[in-house]
Design a protein around this motif. Structure first.
Motif, mmCIF file in Angstrom:
data_model
loop_
_atom_site.group_PDB
_atom_site.id
_atom_site.type_symbol
_atom_site.label_atom_id
_atom_site.label_comp_id
_atom_site.label_asym_id
_atom_site.label_seq_id
_atom_site.Cartn_x
_atom_site.Cartn_y
_atom_site.Cartn_z
ATOM 1 N N PRO A 192 29.307 73.945 -4.063
ATOM 2 C CA PRO A 192 28.091 73.217 -3.668
ATOM 3 C C PRO A 192 27.548 72.392 -4.818
ATOM 4 O O PRO A 192 27.451 72.873 -5.957
ATOM 5 C CB PRO A 192 27.124 74.338 -3.257
ATOM 6 C CG PRO A 192 27.606 75.541 -3.993
ATOM 7 C CD PRO A 192 29.092 75.403 -4.078
ATOM 8 N N ASP A 197 22.520 75.367 -1.973
ATOM 9 C CA ASP A 197 23.108 74.815 -0.759
ATOM 10 C C ASP A 197 24.227 75.735 -0.266
ATOM 11 O O ASP A 197 24.659 76.655 -0.960
ATOM 12 C CB ASP A 197 23.645 73.410 -1.028
ATOM 13 C CG ASP A 197 23.909 72.627 0.243
ATOM 14 O OD1 ASP A 197 23.042 72.654 1.138
ATOM 15 O OD2 ASP A 197 24.966 71.994 0.346
ATOM 16 N N TYR A 198 24.708 75.462 0.942
ATOM 17 C CA TYR A 198 25.764 76.259 1.544
ATOM 18 C C TYR A 198 26.999 76.250 0.646
ATOM 19 O O TYR A 198 27.483 75.187 0.244
ATOM 20 C CB TYR A 198 26.103 75.706 2.923
ATOM 21 C CG TYR A 198 27.254 76.408 3.612
ATOM 22 C CD1 TYR A 198 27.121 77.705 4.062
ATOM 23 C CD2 TYR A 198 28.479 75.763 3.802
ATOM 24 C CE1 TYR A 198 28.164 78.357 4.694
ATOM 25 C CE2 TYR A 198 29.524 76.400 4.441
ATOM 26 C CZ TYR A 198 29.362 77.694 4.886
ATOM 27 O OH TYR A 198 30.402 78.330 5.513
ATOM 28 N N HIS A 450 18.462 75.750 5.611
ATOM 29 C CA HIS A 450 19.852 75.304 5.491
ATOM 30 C C HIS A 450 20.025 73.808 5.729
ATOM 31 O O HIS A 450 20.895 73.187 5.130
ATOM 32 C CB HIS A 450 20.737 76.072 6.468
ATOM 33 C CG HIS A 450 20.907 77.524 6.127
ATOM 34 N ND1 HIS A 450 21.647 77.948 5.054
ATOM 35 C CD2 HIS A 450 20.405 78.647 6.714
ATOM 36 C CE1 HIS A 450 21.620 79.276 4.987
ATOM 37 N NE2 HIS A 450 20.873 79.717 5.977
ATOM 38 N N ASP A 452 17.178 71.544 6.168
ATOM 39 C CA ASP A 452 16.028 70.769 5.724
ATOM 40 C C ASP A 452 15.441 69.908 6.849
ATOM 41 O O ASP A 452 15.003 68.785 6.610
ATOM 42 C CB ASP A 452 16.410 69.878 4.535
ATOM 43 C CG ASP A 452 15.204 69.591 3.652
ATOM 44 O OD1 ASP A 452 14.380 70.482 3.475
ATOM 45 O OD2 ASP A 452 15.087 68.459 3.162
ATOM 46 N N THR A 523 11.435 71.189 0.250
ATOM 47 C CA THR A 523 12.551 72.092 0.500
ATOM 48 C C THR A 523 12.081 73.540 0.433
ATOM 49 O O THR A 523 11.322 73.918 -0.459
ATOM 50 C CB THR A 523 13.664 71.864 -0.535
ATOM 51 O OG1 THR A 523 14.095 70.509 -0.455
ATOM 52 C CG2 THR A 523 14.843 72.783 -0.272
ATOM 53 N N PRO A 600 25.663 67.531 0.035
ATOM 54 C CA PRO A 600 25.006 68.793 0.391
ATOM 55 C C PRO A 600 24.755 68.891 1.887
ATOM 56 O O PRO A 600 24.373 67.916 2.543
ATOM 57 C CB PRO A 600 23.692 68.738 -0.401
ATOM 58 C CG PRO A 600 23.481 67.298 -0.718
ATOM 59 C CD PRO A 600 24.831 66.692 -0.837
ATOM 60 N N ARG A 602 22.406 70.430 3.236
ATOM 61 C CA ARG A 602 20.965 70.343 3.475
ATOM 62 C C ARG A 602 20.527 68.924 3.798
ATOM 63 O O ARG A 602 19.571 68.713 4.529
ATOM 64 C CB ARG A 602 20.228 70.873 2.240
ATOM 65 C CG ARG A 602 18.739 70.911 2.356
ATOM 66 C CD ARG A 602 18.146 71.712 1.225
ATOM 67 N NE ARG A 602 18.558 73.100 1.297
ATOM 68 C CZ ARG A 602 18.288 74.001 0.347
ATOM 69 N NH1 ARG A 602 17.633 73.634 -0.737
ATOM 70 N NH2 ARG A 602 18.672 75.248 0.483
#
Length: 692
Positions: A192, A197-198, A450, A452, A523, A600, A602
Motif C-alpha cells: 500500500p 490503506d488496504y 476503507h 473514504d 479521513t 490507494p 481509499r
C-alpha cells in the motif's frame, strides 16, 4: 448487594425501573451481565476472536507459534475452571474474552505459517509462464487472470510461485480450467502506498499469490492437460463449470443485465460492465454483488419450500415422516453446491454456515437462534480464515447481518406495538425500509474508512431496488430453476434478466444524482473504526436501554478522535497519480506520471481533474490547521524530473518522483506543528513484508 447467579440481568431490571443516575448504572450493569448468559457467550467469543486477530496484524514482528499455542491451552483451562468452580464464576466473562483474544491471535499465527509459498523478490525479466487458469476478472486495463503456475522459464521449482495474477490486455481466447502458456513480466505484489490503506501484499500472501504483472501479447492454450493431483483437478473442473455457467447465464439473461445475472448466480463478475459496477457502488447497491445471505436464502429457502410442498402432497409419505427434514437436507445440499460454484467468498461462507445452523436445527427439532447462528458463523470463518477479519468484505458483511438480526429480534418482541405505530403500512414494506436503514448505518463506518466515501442516496436506492429483488427477481430465479428440466430455463433467465435491468436502471439513476458518492472532508483514523465496531457489537450483545447507552459511550470518543485527526493534504502514489485535497476539502486526482504501481483503494473514486498542459501548474490545497497552501506540479520535461513543490503556510516541501518510486509512495499530512511526511513501508519483519 450484587448477586451473580444467573439470570443476573433480570435481578437488575427492578433496580433499573426508576429515575436518576443509579437506575441508569443498574440498567447498564444488568445489560452487561446479560451478555454473560449462555445464549450470548458464542457472540462474545466471536467478537473476542476478531479482536485477537486485529492485535496480531497490528504487530511489527512475527510471533512464535509454540508460545501462542501454550497460552491458548492455558486460557482454555482457565475458562473451564471459571465455569466449574463456583467462586470463580464471577470472572468467567473476562476469562472468555481472554480465551477469544489469545485464540484469535494464535489462529492467525498458525494460518500465516500454513499458507507460506514462494514470492517473487524483485521485478523479473519477461519470461514464459505455464499453468492453469483459475479465475478471470474484469479490470480497468483488461482481463485479470489468476493462474496456477506449473513452471516459469529460468526459475527453480523451489522459487516458483504457486499462483500469479496477470493482466491480459488483448482479447481473451482461453477460459478457466485451461492449461495456457503466456509470455509475462512479473513483479512482487505491491504494498500500500498510503499508510493505513488496504494491504494487497498481505492479502496476496494468504492467497498464495506470489507475483503480479501483465501478459506481453496473448495467452495461448497448451497441451499439457490436467494436473497430477485429483484435488487440483476438481478445483479446475469447478472453475471451468463456473465459467460455462456464467457464459450461459450472460447470454440467456440478455445483453443489458446478463453480466449482472451471471455475477449473482455464479459469482463471476468478468461479464459485468465497468460502468454498471461503478453505478452499483455509487448508489449503495454493491452488496448485491457479494454472494451473501440474500442469495443463499433465495437458493436454500426456495429449495426447502419446494421440496416440503411436494412431499406434503404425497400422503403416504407425509403421514409417516416429518417432511421438513428431507426438505432441510435438500436445502442444505443446494446451499453447499451454491457455495462451491459461487467461489466461496467470505460473505458466502458466513451465509452458508448460518443456513447450515438453521437447517440443522430443523433436523434436530430445535429452534434456530439467529444470533447464535451468526456467532457460530463468525467463529468458524475467523478460525478458518483469520486474515479475512482485516478485509472490507468481512467487516461490512458481518456488521450488516448482525445489526439486522439484532434489530429484528428486538422488533419481534414489540411486533404488536410496532404495528400500531405503523398503522396501515404492512410489515413487509416496513421491513424493507428498516433493512435498508439499519444495514446502511451498520456498514457506513467501514465504507468511510476503507473507501473514504458514502453513498448519499443509498437508502433511496435500496428502497427502490430491494422490492424488485425480493418480490420479482427471487421468484423469477426460482422459476428459471423449475423450468430448466423442461428445457425452458432460458425463458426464466430472460425474465430474470429483465428484472435486473430495472435494478440497474435504479442504480444508474441514483448514482447520477448530485453528491451520490459523497466524499467526506476528513479521513477516518483506525481508532475511530475500532470504537465504532465496538459500538455496533455492543448494540448486538446488550439488551434494553443499554444498547443505546453503550453505543453512545463509544461513539462520542470515536467522533472526537475523528474530529481531531490530521488530514492527508497530498499523496503521490507509485502509479504516478497525485491526490490533492482542494480548497473545498475534497480529494481530487491528477494524472502526473505514467507509473507502474497501485493507487490507494481509499481514493479509488476520486474525480480526475483536467490535466494542465503547462510545464508547471499551481493548485490550492487545504488541511486541518492550514490557513493557506498551494501545490505546484512539475511534470518534468527534457532532462528535468517530475516534482511537486508544496507551500503550506510558512513550510516548504519538495517531492521528487524518484523518491516516490524508491519509497513506494509519499504522503503529506497536516499537523499542529506543521506538515508531516510519511513514506510507505517497503519491508518489515512480517512474512508478507519481508526485507529481501
Amino acid at each position: 448487594m450484587l448477586q451473580f447467579r444467573r439470570p443476573g440481568w433480570q435481578k437488575h431490571k427492578v433496580a433499573a425501573e426508576g429515575k436518576g443516575l443509579a437506575p441508569a448504572i443498574a440498567a447498564v450493569w444488568g445489560s452487561l451481565w446479560s451478555i454473560a448468559e449462555i445464549d450470548s457467550r458464542p457472540l462474545l467469543l466471536g467478537f473476542s476472536l476478531c479482536g485477537g486477530v486485529i492485535v496480531y496484524f497490528s504487530l511489527s514482528n512475527e510471533p512464535l507459534i509454540w508460545p501462542c499455542l501454550l497460552a491458548t491451552i492455558g486460557a482454555g483451562f482457565f475458562y473451564v475452571a471459571t465455569r466449574w468452580i463456583w467462586w470463580m464464576s464471577v470472572i468467567s466473562l473476562p476469562a472468555l474474552v481472554l480465551l477469544g483474544l489469545i485464540g484469535g491471535f494464535t489462529a492467525a499465527t498458525i494460518r500465516t505459517a500454513s499458507v507460506e509459498a514462494p514470492v517473487i523478490s524483485s521485478e523479473m525479466r519477461p519470461l514464459m509462464l505455464e499453468g492453469w487458469v483459475r479465475e478471470v476478472e474484469t479490470g480497468a486495463k483488461g482481463n485479470r487472470l489468476r493462474i496456477e503456475v506449473h513452471a516459469l522459464s529460468g526459475v527453480s521449482a523451489e522459487e516458483t510461485p504457486k499462483y500469479v495474477r496477470v493482466t491480459h490486455r488483448l482479447d481473451l481466447q482461453v477460459a478457466p480450467g485451461r492449461f495456457v502458456r503466456c509470455f509475462v513480466l512479473l513483479r512482487p505484489p505491491p504494498s500500500p502506498s498510503l499508510p493505513g490503506d488496504y494491504d494487497f501484499r498481505r492479502q496476496a500472501w494468504f492467497e498464495q499469490l506470489g507475483g503480479v504483472g501483465y501478459v506481453m501479447g496473448r495467452c495461448r492454450g497448451g497441451a499439457l492437460g490436467a494436473p497430477d493431483s485429483r484435488v487440483k483437478q476438481m478445483g479446475l473442473d469447478v472453475a471451468a463449470f463456473r465459467r460455462r455457467l456464467a457464459e450461459h447465464v450472460n447470454e440467456a439473461a440478455g445483453a443489458r443485465a446478463g453480466g449482472f445475472a451471471a455475477a449473482l448466480i455464479s459469482g463471476d463478475r468478468s461479464f459485468m460492465k465497468i460502468e454498471d459496477q461503478e453505478a452499483l457502488r455509487a448508489s449503495g447497491l454493491s452488496h448485491l454483488l457479494a454472494i451473501s445471505g440474500l442469495h443463499m436464502a433465495m437458493v436454500g429457502g426456495l429449495v426447502f419450500l419446494l421440496v416440503r410442498r411436494v412431499l406434503a402432497f404425497i400422503e403416504p409419505l407425509a403421514l409417516r415422516i416429518a417432511v421438513q427434514k428431507p426438505a432441510a437436507i435438500a436445502a442444505l445440499t443446494a446451499s453447499f453446491v451454491y457455495l462451491v460454484i459461487s467461489g466461496a467468498s467470505v460473505s458466502t461462507q458466513r451465509a452458508f454456515i448460518m443456513s447450515a445452523v438453521v437447517f440443522g436445527a430443523v433436523l434436530a427439532d430445535r429452534a434456530a437462534l439467529s444470533l447464535r447462528s451468526y456467532a457460530i458463523a463468525m467463529i468458524l470463518v475467523v478460525l478458518l480464515q483469520p486474515e479475512s477479519v482485516m478485509t472490507p468484505g468481512f467487516q461490512m458483511s458481518f456488521a450488516a447481518s448482525g445489526a439486522l438480526i439484532a434489530t429484528y429480534d428486538a422488533w419481534s418482541r414489540r411486533r404488536a406495538e410496532q404495528e400500531r405505530i405503523l398503522g396501515s403500512v404492512s410489515f413487509s414494506w416496513a421491513s424493507l425500509f428498516v433493512t435498508s436503514l439499519v444495514a446502511g448505518a451498520a456498514t457506513a463506518p467501514f465504507a468511510i474508512y476503507h473507501f473514504d466515501r458514502l453513498a448519499g442516496f443509498g437508502l433511496l436506492a435500496n428502497l427502490l431496488a430491494m422490492p424488485i429483488i425480493s418480490f420479482v427477481s427471487a421468484p423469477l430465479a426460482a422459476l428459471a430453476l423449475i423450468l430448466t428440466p423442461f428445457g425452458l430455463g432460458d425463458t426464466g433467465l430472460r425474465l430474470f434478466g429483465l428484472s435486473l435491468e430495472a435494478v440497474l436502471a435504479v442504480a444508474h439513476w441514483c448514482s447520477s444524482l448530485p453528491n451520490a458518492a459523497y466524499t467526506l472532508p476528513r479521513t477516518m483514523p483506525a481508532v475511530t473504526l475500532v470504537l465504532s465496531s465496538c459500538a455496533i457489537a455492543s448494540a448486538m450483545a446488550a439488551r434494553g436501554s443499554a444498547r443505546v447507552l453503550l453505543s453512545v459511550l463509544l461513539i462520542i470518543p470515536a467522533a472526537v478522535l475523528w474530529a481531531r485527526s490530521h488530514d492527508v493534504v497530498v499523496h503521490w502514489a507509485p502509479s504516478g497519480d497525485v491526490f490533492l485535497r482542494n480548497k473545498d476539502g475534497k480529494v481530487v486526482r491528477f494524472e502526473m506520471v505514467d507509473g507502474d504501481g497501485l493507487s490507494p483503494l481509499r481514493y479509488s473514486t476520486a474525480e480526475t481533474e483536467v490535466p494542465c498542459d503547462a510545464p508547471a501548474c499551481t493548485y490550492p490545497v487545504t488541511g486541518s490547521g492550514i490557513t493557506e497552501g498551494t501545490a505546484t506540479l512539475y511534470k518534468g520535461r527534457d532532462d528535468s524530473e517530475p516534482a511537486i513543490d508544496l507551500h503550506l503556510d510558512e513550510h516548504h516541501l519538495r517531492l521528487n518522483w524518484d523518491d516516490v518510486v524508491t519509497t513506494g509512495g509519499i504522503t503529506i499530512k497536516s499537523g499542529r506543528d506543521g506538515p508531516k511526511r510519511l513514506n510507505a513501508p517497503i519491508c518489515g519483519r512480517r512474512p508478507w513484508r519481508a526485507c529481501n
